[in-house]
Design a protein around this motif. Structure first.
Motif, short mmCIF file in Angstrom:
data_model
loop_
_atom_site.label_atom_id
_atom_site.label_comp_id
_atom_site.label_asym_id
_atom_site.label_seq_id
_atom_site.Cartn_x
_atom_site.Cartn_y
_atom_site.Cartn_z
N MET A 68 0.90 -1.05 0.02
CA MET A 68 -0.16 0.33 0.01
C MET A 68 0.79 1.52 -0.07
N SER A 69 2.11 1.42 0.74
CA SER A 69 3.01 2.28 1.16
C SER A 69 3.42 2.71 -0.50
N GLN A 70 4.23 1.12 -0.86
CA GLN A 70 4.61 1.77 -2.49
C GLN A 70 3.58 2.65 -3.19
N ARG A 71 2.46 1.65 -3.38
CA ARG A 71 1.36 1.85 -4.54
C ARG A 71 0.82 3.34 -4.40
N ALA A 72 0.86 4.22 -3.05
CA ALA A 72 0.75 4.80 -2.59
C ALA A 72 1.55 6.21 -3.42
N LEU A 73 3.42 5.88 -2.63
CA LEU A 73 4.29 6.48 -3.58
C LEU A 73 3.94 6.95 -5.09
N ASN A 74 3.88 6.05 -5.41
CA ASN A 74 3.90 5.81 -7.13
C ASN A 74 2.93 6.32 -7.89
N ALA A 75 1.78 6.73 -6.78
CA ALA A 75 0.71 7.73 -7.50
C ALA A 75 0.79 9.29 -7.65
N ALA A 76 1.70 8.83 -5.90
CA ALA A 76 1.99 10.72 -5.51
C ALA A 76 2.21 11.63 -6.91
N LYS A 77 2.03 12.78 -6.89
CA LYS A 77 2.70 13.54 -7.43
C LYS A 77 2.88 14.63 -6.93
N PRO A 78 3.83 14.96 -6.44
CA PRO A 78 4.54 15.83 -5.26
C PRO A 78 4.58 16.76 -6.01
N ASP A 79 4.77 16.77 -7.53
CA ASP A 79 5.02 18.90 -8.13
C ASP A 79 3.44 19.44 -8.75
N ALA A 80 2.12 18.43 -8.49
CA ALA A 80 1.12 18.93 -9.23
C ALA A 80 0.62 19.95 -8.81
N SER A 81 0.36 21.21 -7.58
CA SER A 81 0.74 22.84 -7.59
C SER A 81 1.66 23.18 -8.27
N ALA A 82 2.80 23.00 -8.42
CA ALA A 82 3.71 23.89 -9.03
C ALA A 82 3.37 23.44 -10.37
N GLU A 83 2.73 21.77 -11.47
CA GLU A 83 3.05 21.99 -12.17
C GLU A 83 0.99 22.66 -12.89
N ILE A 84 0.39 22.58 -12.27
CA ILE A 84 -1.08 23.15 -12.24
C ILE A 84 -0.66 25.11 -12.40
N ALA A 85 0.22 26.00 -11.65
CA ALA A 85 0.46 26.77 -11.86
C ALA A 85 1.01 27.31 -12.77
N LYS A 86 1.67 26.42 -13.20
CA LYS A 86 2.88 26.87 -14.71
C LYS A 86 1.80 27.26 -15.48
N HIS A 87 0.33 25.86 -15.42
CA HIS A 87 0.46 25.28 -16.95
C HIS A 87 -1.27 27.05 -16.90
N ILE A 88 -1.67 27.51 -15.58
CA ILE A 88 -2.48 28.92 -15.64
C ILE A 88 -1.44 29.81 -15.78
N LEU A 89 -0.21 30.15 -15.59
CA LEU A 89 -0.01 30.88 -16.26
C LEU A 89 0.38 31.38 -17.32
N SER A 90 0.73 30.06 -18.17
CA SER A 90 1.09 29.81 -19.45
C SER A 90 -0.51 29.60 -20.64
N LEU A 91 -1.36 29.41 -19.94
CA LEU A 91 -2.68 29.75 -20.52
C LEU A 91 -2.55 31.72 -19.98
N VAL A 92 -2.65 31.94 -19.50
CA VAL A 92 -3.04 33.49 -19.03
C VAL A 92 -2.21 34.11 -20.11
N LYS A 93 -0.63 33.42 -19.95
CA LYS A 93 0.28 34.88 -20.66
C LYS A 93 -0.46 34.28 -22.26
N GLU A 94 -1.08 33.38 -22.31
CA GLU A 94 -0.62 33.17 -24.06
C GLU A 94 -2.44 34.05 -24.73
N ASN A 95 -3.36 34.22 -23.53
CA ASN A 95 -4.96 35.16 -23.77
C ASN A 95 -4.81 36.74 -23.18
N SER A 96 -3.39 37.49 -22.85
CA SER A 96 -2.69 38.29 -23.09
C SER A 96 -2.05 38.87 -23.96
#
Length: 89
Positions: free
Chosen positions: A61-89
């Motif tokens: 269970m521990s290994q499967r949870a670690l394999n499924a984890a996305k520790p940089d998810a918030s940074a990836e989401i923020a980058k994507h949002i900023l790229s969308l903002v940049k495209e639309n401005s």
């Protein structure tokens, strides 16, 4: 660090999102799901004892949870949002 999860999804959420997410985590990370109508001290206690009493299951269970984890998810989401903002401005 050992990671395991027991989810008790609320049935009172629109479109059953918690239920769907809990069972998705059970499939992906080996989490346990106890529905609210199944939840009592005996059911929860048995689930905890099953997990903590089985070293192989706990490690899996521990290994499967670690394999499924996305520790940089918030940074990836923020980058994507900023790229969308940049495209639309």
């Amino acid at each position: 660090m050992i990671r395991y999860f027991i989810f008790v999804p609320s049935p009172n959420v629109a479109e059953g999102h918690q239920h769907k997410n809990a069972f998705l985590m059970a499939d992906v990370a080996g989490s346990r799901v106890i529905t609210e109508d199944e939840l009592d001290s005996t059911t929860l206690g048995l689930a905890i004892c099953e997990i903590l009493g089985d070293e192989r299951l706990l490690a899996e269970m521990s290994q499967r949870a670690l394999n499924a984890a996305k520790p940089d998810a918030s940074a990836e989401i923020a980058k994507h949002i900023l790229s969308l903002v940049k495209e639309n401005s």
